[in-house]
Motif scaffolding. Structure first.
Motif, PDB file in Angstrom:
ATOM      1  N   PHE A   1       0.829  -1.210   0.000  1.00 49.61           N
ATOM      2  CA  PHE A   1       0.000   0.000   0.000  1.00 49.61           C
ATOM      3  C   PHE A   1       0.864   1.261   0.000  1.00 49.61           C
ATOM      4  O   PHE A   1       0.572   2.237  -0.701  1.00 49.61           O
ATOM      5  CB  PHE A   1      -0.939   0.005   1.206  1.00 49.61           C
ATOM      6  N   LYS A   2       1.944   1.254   0.781  1.00 51.00           N
ATOM      7  CA  LYS A   2       2.844   2.413   0.821  1.00 51.00           C
ATOM      8  C   LYS A   2       3.497   2.640  -0.540  1.00 51.00           C
ATOM      9  O   LYS A   2       3.644   3.785  -0.990  1.00 51.00           O
ATOM     10  CB  LYS A   2       3.913   2.208   1.890  1.00 51.00           C
TER      11      LYS A   2
ATOM     12  N   GLY B   1      -0.385   6.514  -7.074  1.00 50.01           N
ATOM     13  CA  GLY B   1      -1.685   5.931  -7.358  1.00 50.01           C
ATOM     14  C   GLY B   1      -2.815   6.721  -6.742  1.00 50.01           C
ATOM     15  O   GLY B   1      -2.698   7.236  -5.631  1.00 50.01           O
ATOM     16  N   ASP B   2      -3.930   6.839  -7.455  1.00 47.31           N
ATOM     17  CA  ASP B   2      -5.101   7.556  -6.939  1.00 47.31           C
ATOM     18  C   ASP B   2      -6.024   6.632  -6.161  1.00 47.31           C
ATOM     19  O   ASP B   2      -6.699   7.046  -5.225  1.00 47.31           O
ATOM     20  CB  ASP B   2      -5.882   8.180  -8.101  1.00 47.31           C
TER      21      ASP B   2
ATOM     22  N   LYS C   1      -5.196   5.605   8.092  1.00 50.55           N
ATOM     23  CA  LYS C   1      -4.127   6.596   7.948  1.00 50.55           C
ATOM     24  C   LYS C   1      -3.884   7.026   6.512  1.00 50.55           C
ATOM     25  O   LYS C   1      -2.971   7.811   6.246  1.00 50.55           O
ATOM     26  CB  LYS C   1      -2.826   6.045   8.546  1.00 50.55           C
ATOM     27  N   SER C   2      -4.683   6.530   5.597  1.00 50.82           N
ATOM     28  CA  SER C   2      -4.529   6.909   4.191  1.00 50.82           C
ATOM     29  C   SER C   2      -5.741   7.695   3.720  1.00 50.82           C
ATOM     30  O   SER C   2      -6.874   7.406   4.106  1.00 50.82           O
ATOM     31  CB  SER C   2      -4.351   5.662   3.316  1.00 50.82           C
ATOM     32  N   GLN C   3      -5.494   8.663   2.867  1.00 55.36           N
ATOM     33  CA  GLN C   3      -6.573   9.451   2.285  1.00 55.36           C
ATOM     34  C   GLN C   3      -7.047   8.868   0.959  1.00 55.36           C
ATOM     35  O   GLN C   3      -8.006   9.358   0.364  1.00 55.36           O
ATOM     36  CB  GLN C   3      -6.106  10.902   2.068  1.00 55.36           C
ATOM     37  N   LYS C   4      -6.370   7.830   0.486  1.00 57.23           N
ATOM     38  CA  LYS C   4      -6.694   7.258  -0.824  1.00 57.23           C
ATOM     39  C   LYS C   4      -7.792   6.195  -0.707  1.00 57.23           C
ATOM     40  O   LYS C   4      -7.794   5.395   0.241  1.00 57.23           O
ATOM     41  CB  LYS C   4      -5.439   6.612  -1.430  1.00 57.23           C
TER      42      LYS C   4
END
Length: 208
Positions: A115-116, A123-124, A151-154
């Motif tokens: 993911f990181k 990546g969007d 913790k991710s905005q995606k």
């Protein structure tokens, strides 16, 4: 342009026919988002295709202004990704960056690393599909995805393939994912359910 892609039962489409098909899809479903995928044979594609051909087809789809997302694999050659990113920079299309593991469910550390890496390359939407060997694997994927999602905005998509992972396809919103994939005329991935099956099961679960 001489690129070709595969349709349903192995039928070859010319570049022009593919563009016509994209126009027809958007005409029939103007309010629906469209994801364009030219899957690498290394991650489930039906045949081995040279990167030059795949690149030309994907860039043509991006330039057509008919696709909302292109699904391109994280583990692609750097030069291949650079050309796709270059086309996306001057387009309204977004990159759904994907990774498929047809053998196992990675560890939490490995899932986080994937993911990181997806975020690092720009990546969007982050899409991970893995193969569980047990229900513990399914719970492990869901837990890791939910934790990373915080913790991710995606937007994220996390799929446990095969019959064991059906819950991740039926209720992605409970598993850290933002959407699911359903079969239309034919199933294209292990454990994939039809649209009718998913709707029926979501109704039974009071999710819709």
């Amino acid at each position: 342009m001489a690129s070709r892609s595969f349709h349903g039962g192995g039928e070859l489409l010319t570049a022009e026919e593919e563009q016509d098909l994209l126009v027809e899809i958007k005409t029939r479903m103007p309010d629906q988002g469209l994801i364009y995928t030219y899957r690498s044979h290394l991650e489930g594609g039906v045949c081995e295709t040279a990167d030059e051909i795949r690149t030309a087809a994907i860039i043509a789809a991006i330039k057509s202004n008919r696709v909302d997302y292109v699904d391109v694999e994280l583990n692609s050659e750097p030069a291949f990704l650079e050309r796709i990113r270059g086309a996306l920079k001057v387009s309204e299309s977004q990159w759904l960056v994907s990774h498929h593991n047809f053998e196992k469910t990675p560890t939490t550390e490995e899932i986080n690393a994937v993911f990181k890496a997806m975020e690092a390359v720009g990546g969007d939407v982050l899409k991970l599909a893995v193969m569980p060997q047990s229900m513990d694997d399914v719970r492990h994927l869901i837990q890791a995805t939910l934790t990373y999602n915080e913790k991710s905005q995606k937007p994220m998509i996390a799929i446990a393939m095969g019959s064991l992972g059906s819950i991740t396809r039926i209720a992605p919103d409970l598993c850290g994912g933002s959407l699911t994939f359903a079969a239309g005329a034919g199933k294209t991935a292990p454990g994939q359910l039809s649209l009718e099956e998913i709707i029926d099961l979501r109704k039974r679960m009071a999710l819709i």
